[in-house]
Scaffold this active site. Structure first.
Site, PDB file in Angstrom:
ATOM      1  NE  ARG A 123      -2.229   0.050   4.091  1.00 40.47           N
ATOM      2  CZ  ARG A 123      -3.474   0.075   4.549  1.00 40.47           C
ATOM      3  NH1 ARG A 123      -4.282  -0.923   4.303  1.00 40.47           N
ATOM      4  NH2 ARG A 123      -3.902   1.098   5.249  1.00 40.47           N
ATOM      5  NE  ARG A 168       1.864   8.819  -5.052  1.00 40.68           N
ATOM      6  CZ  ARG A 168       1.482   9.092  -3.798  1.00 40.68           C
ATOM      7  NH1 ARG A 168       2.185   9.924  -3.053  1.00 40.68           N
ATOM      8  NH2 ARG A 168       0.388   8.546  -3.312  1.00 40.68           N
ATOM      9  NE  ARG A 208       2.328  -6.411  16.759  1.00 45.54           N
ATOM     10  CZ  ARG A 208       3.177  -6.485  17.764  1.00 45.54           C
ATOM     11  NH1 ARG A 208       3.212  -7.562  18.541  1.00 45.54           N
ATOM     12  NH2 ARG A 208       3.992  -5.472  18.019  1.00 45.54           N
ATOM     13  NE  ARG A 241       0.340   4.998  13.077  1.00 48.84           N
ATOM     14  CZ  ARG A 241      -0.266   4.435  12.052  1.00 48.84           C
ATOM     15  NH1 ARG A 241      -0.160   4.957  10.860  1.00 48.84           N
ATOM     16  NH2 ARG A 241      -0.997   3.357  12.207  1.00 48.84           N
ATOM     17  CD  GLU A 291      -0.872   4.017  16.074  1.00 46.31           C
ATOM     18  OE1 GLU A 291      -1.268   5.139  15.699  1.00 46.31           O
ATOM     19  OE2 GLU A 291      -0.959   2.999  15.371  1.00 46.31           O
ATOM     20  CE1 TYR A 305      -4.056  -2.356   8.049  1.00 45.15           C
ATOM     21  CE2 TYR A 305      -2.418  -3.375   6.638  1.00 45.15           C
ATOM     22  CZ  TYR A 305      -2.793  -2.376   7.496  1.00 45.15           C
ATOM     23  OH  TYR A 305      -1.886  -1.397   7.800  1.00 45.15           O
ATOM     24  CG  ASP A 338      -7.949   1.236   4.396  1.00 40.88           C
ATOM     25  OD1 ASP A 338      -7.317   1.079   5.452  1.00 40.88           O
ATOM     26  OD2 ASP A 338      -7.402   1.348   3.279  1.00 40.88           O
TER      27      ASP A 338
HETATM   28  N1  UDP Z   1       5.479   1.316   7.109  1.00 44.32           N
HETATM   29  C1  UDP Z   1       6.783   1.553   7.476  1.00 44.32           C
HETATM   30  N2  UDP Z   1       7.162   2.816   7.800  1.00 44.32           N
HETATM   31  C2  UDP Z   1       6.316   3.857   7.802  1.00 44.32           C
HETATM   32  C3  UDP Z   1       4.972   3.629   7.443  1.00 44.32           C
HETATM   33  C4  UDP Z   1       4.580   2.349   7.106  1.00 44.32           C
HETATM   34  O1  UDP Z   1       7.577   0.626   7.528  1.00 44.32           O
HETATM   35  O2  UDP Z   1       6.728   4.993   8.110  1.00 44.32           O
HETATM   36  C5  UDP Z   1       5.070  -0.073   6.768  1.00 44.32           C
HETATM   37  C6  UDP Z   1       4.644  -0.886   7.991  1.00 44.32           C
HETATM   38  O3  UDP Z   1       5.036  -2.230   7.809  1.00 44.32           O
HETATM   39  C7  UDP Z   1       3.134  -0.762   7.955  1.00 44.32           C
HETATM   40  C8  UDP Z   1       2.855  -0.775   6.450  1.00 44.32           C
HETATM   41  O4  UDP Z   1       3.958  -0.059   5.878  1.00 44.32           O
HETATM   42  O5  UDP Z   1       2.502  -1.832   8.610  1.00 44.32           O
HETATM   43  C9  UDP Z   1       1.544  -0.117   6.036  1.00 44.32           C
HETATM   44  O6  UDP Z   1       1.519   1.209   6.512  1.00 44.32           O
HETATM   45  P1  UDP Z   1       0.196   2.070   6.674  1.00 44.32           P
HETATM   46  O7  UDP Z   1       0.583   3.447   7.060  1.00 44.32           O
HETATM   47  O8  UDP Z   1      -0.654   1.890   5.473  1.00 44.32           O
HETATM   48  O9  UDP Z   1      -0.483   1.330   7.918  1.00 44.32           O
HETATM   49  P2  UDP Z   1      -1.687   1.754   8.881  1.00 44.32           P
HETATM   50  O10 UDP Z   1      -1.823   3.245   8.830  1.00 44.32           O
HETATM   51  O11 UDP Z   1      -2.898   1.027   8.383  1.00 44.32           O
HETATM   52  O12 UDP Z   1      -1.246   1.269  10.203  1.00 44.32           O
END
Ligand code: UDP
Length: 370
Positions: A170, A174, A247, A278, A298, A348, A350
């Site tokens: 996902r 780019r 998780r 984050r 988080e 998973y 959205d």
């Molecule tokens: N990911 C990462 N670093 C980042 C953001 C995402 O390694 O800074 C990886 C991580 O494995 C995560 C996956 O990309 O589970 C998908 O990220 P996304 O932000 O889509 O996850 P969500 O917001 O659903 O937790």
């Protein structure tokens, strides 16, 4: 004997509430049971100091599905919020997901052609089809270390070479300056938060919070013609094929007497020494002004009895267990039961996908009642 309810819905999250709305609109009598003390599942927002807090993590609505977008807009006005994320690694800030700004910050390259050449140089050829392998094949070792490795370990609690590549697919790479987190046609935050949407969806149903359906199942099942279960599928089937792994995340919410903590809604912390993944700053979702701010750190962890199951760990072993549960529950004994949502489908999802799935499920339930 006439049943008291047409449909019993277990779970007042977005999926259950969407179905409750659709079915009650058609005149079906719905009872919605929710284990937590509040409705809305993980979308639940709460107003503190005039700021709508996403207490279970950032929920940004985004979709390219016109039907879903038109549908949700009946219940809220969306603002012009556009999701952009910054990454903090060892104290330095980077643009993310990977775009020309990121490549400039890392390599000093200025044109898409230079960036493409550099990426081609660092890409790992013939890497295995795992999260780690896929990331290395797209961005190479250095970027993988900076942005992905430790964050993924923190989030999933296991090495990235043991995780499926689908998780990382996902995240786009780019060769433009587009730093938008999502590629969808529509995105925004509902003005006033998500809880008012869920309240509207449930307004024609009877809702009971703080009720554990599984603890009083026989009694509830006897009261309804159809049952829609949106909780964890393994718990529904008494974990007869073993526990499905999820998780969980938990948050440290902090009220700060300053107008702005970080200048944006989400910063990802990708280095190992920072224990959280984050920091969210809620006022930026709705551009709320004022002298107070709320932030949430988080933290990811294993799902236990005390925590909420959040992210399904869809590895081979767990998908095999899921298949067994699905096969078992497709039997005749369960012909009046429907299953759906992130936990029951072990997906998973959205929010827009949860709504899309729920709209279809509500149609299936309604046609089973006619
Ligand atoms: N990911 C990462 N670093 C980042 C953001 C995402 O390694 O800074 C990886 C991580 O494995 C995560 C996956 O990309 O589970 C998908 O990220 P996304 O932000 O889509 O996850 P969500 O917001 O659903 O937790």
């Amino acid at each position: 004997m006439e049943k008291e309810w047409d449909v019993l819905i277990v779970g007042a999250g977005l999926y259950g509430a969407t179905c409750a709305h659709e079915l009650s609109q058609k005149g079906y009598r719905c009872l919605v049971l929710e284990k937590r003390p509040h409705i809305g599942g993980n979308c639940y927002t709460e107003n503190r100091d005039g700021i709508n807090l996403h207490l279970y993590g950032a929920h940004i609505f985004h979709t390219s599905n016109q039907r879903v977008w038109d549908w949700i807009n009946q219940f809220a006005t969306f603002n012009h919020y556009h999701h952009r994320v910054k990454v903090d690694y060892n104290g330095k800030r980077y643009s993310f997901p990977f775009n020309m700004e990121t490549f400039y910050q890392l390599w000093g390259v200025k044109t898409p052609e230079e960036a493409a050449r550099k990426l081609e140089e660092v890409r790992v050829k013939n890497a295995p089809d795992t999260l780690e392998g896929y990331a290395l094949s797209q961005i190479g070792h250095d970027l993988y270390e900076t942005f992905i490795k430790c964050y993924t370990e923190k989030q999933w609690g296991r090495a990235p070479d043991l995780l499926p590549s689908s998780i990382i697919k996902r995240i786009p790479v780019r060769l433009t300056y587009n730093d938008s987190y999502f590629d969808d046609t529509h995105q925004g935050i509902p003005i006033g938060g998500y809880t008012p949407i869920i309240e509207k969806l449930l307004s024609k149903s009877e809702v009971r919070t703080g009720v554990d359906y599984l603890a009083q199942r026989a009694e509830f099942d006897a009261s309804a013609k159809r049952i829609l279960y949106t909780g964890p599928i393994d718990e529904f089937a008494e974990r007869r094929f073993g526990q499905l792994l999820y998780r969980s995340v938990h948050f440290k919410h902090r009220r700060l007497e300053i107008p702005d903590f970080q200048g944006t809604s989400v910063i990802n912390y990708t280095s190992k020494d920072i224990p959280y993944t984050r920091i969210l700053e809620h006022k930026h979702f709705e551009f709320t002004a004022g002298p107070i701010t709320w932030i949430s750190e988080e933290y990811s962890g294993a799902h236990s009895k005390e925590s909420e199951p959040m992210y399904p760990v869809r590895d081979t072993e767990n998908l095999e267990k899921l298949r067994k549960y699905q096969e078992f529950l497709s039997g005749n004994d369960y012909s009046n039961y429907f299953f759906g949502g992130r936990l029951a489908e072990y997906l998973y999802y959205d929010m827009h996908q949860a709504i899309g799935g729920a709209l279809k499920k509500a149609e299936a339930i309604a046609s089973s009642l006619t």
